[in-house]
Design an enzyme around this catalytic site. Structure first.
Site, PDB file in Angstrom:
ATOM      1  N   LYS A 126       0.857  -1.194   0.000  1.00  0.00           N
ATOM      2  CA  LYS A 126       0.000   0.000   0.000  1.00  0.00           C
ATOM      3  C   LYS A 126       0.885   1.233   0.000  1.00  0.00           C
ATOM      4  CE  LYS A 126      -4.486   0.926   0.202  1.00  0.00           C
ATOM      5  NZ  LYS A 126      -5.442   0.305  -0.761  1.00  0.00           N
ATOM      6  N   THR A 128      -4.019  -5.167   0.374  1.00  0.00           N
ATOM      7  CA  THR A 128      -3.339  -3.915   0.700  1.00  0.00           C
ATOM      8  C   THR A 128      -4.210  -3.054   1.609  1.00  0.00           C
ATOM      9  OG1 THR A 128      -4.166  -2.748  -1.264  1.00  0.00           O
ATOM     10  CG2 THR A 128      -2.100  -3.977  -1.480  1.00  0.00           C
ATOM     11  N   ASP A 129      -5.513  -3.232   1.541  1.00  0.00           N
ATOM     12  CA  ASP A 129      -6.395  -2.500   2.449  1.00  0.00           C
ATOM     13  C   ASP A 129      -6.138  -2.911   3.897  1.00  0.00           C
ATOM     14  OD1 ASP A 129      -8.779  -0.615   2.630  1.00  0.00           O
ATOM     15  OD2 ASP A 129      -9.578  -2.380   3.682  1.00  0.00           O
ATOM     16  N   ARG A 134      30.830  31.751  -7.518  1.00  0.00           N
ATOM     17  CA  ARG A 134      29.478  31.438  -7.977  1.00  0.00           C
ATOM     18  C   ARG A 134      28.570  31.150  -6.792  1.00  0.00           C
ATOM     19  NH1 ARG A 134      29.165  25.091  -9.976  1.00  0.00           N
ATOM     20  NH2 ARG A 134      30.224  24.202  -8.159  1.00  0.00           N
ATOM     21  N   GLN A 175      30.596  17.811  -6.309  1.00  0.00           N
ATOM     22  CA  GLN A 175      31.109  16.505  -5.889  1.00  0.00           C
ATOM     23  C   GLN A 175      31.921  16.625  -4.601  1.00  0.00           C
ATOM     24  OE1 GLN A 175      30.996  17.645  -8.969  1.00  0.00           O
ATOM     25  NE2 GLN A 175      30.782  16.009 -10.499  1.00  0.00           N
ATOM     26  N   ASN A 213      22.112  20.335  -8.809  1.00  0.00           N
ATOM     27  CA  ASN A 213      22.709  21.664  -8.851  1.00  0.00           C
ATOM     28  C   ASN A 213      21.635  22.677  -9.241  1.00  0.00           C
ATOM     29  OD1 ASN A 213      24.395  23.872  -9.031  1.00  0.00           O
ATOM     30  ND2 ASN A 213      25.977  22.811 -10.185  1.00  0.00           N
ATOM     31  N   HIS A 240      20.988  25.802 -10.391  1.00  0.00           N
ATOM     32  CA  HIS A 240      21.792  26.825 -11.054  1.00  0.00           C
ATOM     33  C   HIS A 240      21.228  28.231 -10.858  1.00  0.00           C
ATOM     34  CE1 HIS A 240      24.110  23.718 -13.014  1.00  0.00           C
ATOM     35  NE2 HIS A 240      23.009  23.175 -13.499  1.00  0.00           N
TER      36      HIS A 240
END
Length: 295
Positions: free
Chosen positions: A11, A59-60, A175, A222, A248, A250
């Site tokens: 579930k 699943t219930d 940056r 990295q 990343n 940017h």
């Protein structure tokens, strides 16, 4: 000829909010807001090959056990404790089931006011837990977080990379470095067996991520990944492996020259997509093999 491969069922996205009445400081309520997933595997070939449901717990029923267990455990329960209890229940109570995977995503709430019953969502950060209970391999607990958005407005460079005919990216000595951290840390089996203060471990892990991100001067994302993974292993001795995913996010300096304006690293366009995606693992020297996939 064909044959049945690995399979599991369960579930997905069972939404559960548990209010521990008066369990906090000065009698305040405590909230655990979860998104729970269950997945069972074992001797289930008949359900695929013949259509027999004789071994398929609905699943219930799995969903209902999630809610019932929240009431049975009561109080302010860590998601790792809940996951181990839930997975163990399915493996022990259903003979065909030899392995259970339980995932719990937790959304934070911050108390508001003095009454003890008012709360505000605590941002986008999600606490994550994945528990595997395997009849043969034992119990594996992986904790972590996702959607932790962080930014350094400087103290990052990116240059010295190979260039080919398709390279248009300019090198930079300054940056913005921004990412949305997804981190998962696997606990040593002996630590799980001995018991872990799961909430304290999560707080220590989150602090390690934030403090390392703020303190690390980088030349690549990295490098940041390795620094964060190493810091998590240092902060959490009970952990043997860390996996990280760092997109990343940017930020592009906007050219304001057409408007007669200088732009000395002040105005940026926040890029949406595409984006670089940096992923990797950092392991302790003595990290045991996980035995099972812990995705």
């Amino acid at each position: 000829m064909v044959q049945l491969g690995g399979n599991r069922y369960g579930k997905a996205e069972v939404r559960l909010v548990h209010v521990a009445r008066g369990a906090g400081a000065s009698g305040a309520d405590l909230i655990r807001d979860w998104n729970v997933g269950t997945s069972l595997s074992g001797d289930l070939a008949d359900s695929h090959l013949t259509g027999s449901n004789a071994k398929v717990l609905p699943t219930d029923s799995q969903k209902n056990k999630v809610y019932a267990l929240a009431r049975e455990l009561g109080g302010d329960v860590a998601p790792e404790v809940f996951g181990v209890e839930l997975g163990s229940f399915f493996v022990s109570s259903q003979e065909p089931i030899t392995r259970a995977r339980v995932s719990v995503d937790e959304y934070g709430w911050t108390p508001v006011g003095a009454a003890g019953y008012s709360f505000a969502r605590a941002g986008d950060l999600v606490r994550t837990t994945v528990v595997h209970v395997d009849a043969a391999a034992g119990t594996t607990v992986v904790s972590g977080l996702k959607d932790l958005v962080v930014m350094n407005t400087t103290a990052s460079e990116f240059w010295g990379y190979p260039k080919d005919r398709y390279t248009t990216l300019a090198e930079t000595r300054d940056r913005i470095l921004a990412t949305s951290v997804t981190a998962a840390w696997r606990f040593r089996p002996e630590a799980v067996a001995a018991g872990v203060d799961w909430d304290a471990a999560f707080r220590a892990g989150k602090s390690a991520v934030l403090e390392t991100f703020a303190a690390t001067y980088t030349y690549s994302l990295q490098q940041m990944l390795y620094a964060i993974g190493s810091a998590l292993l240092d902060a959490l001795p009970a952990v043997c492996e860390v996996r990280l995913s760092l997109p990343n996010k940017h930020h592009y300096l906007v050219d304001l020259a057409p408007f007669g304006l200088a732009n000395d690293r002040e105005v940026y366009l926040a890029g949406d997509r595409p984006y670089g995606l940096i992923e990797g693992a950092v392991l302790a020297d003595d990290a045991p093999e996980p035995g099972i996939a812990w995705d």
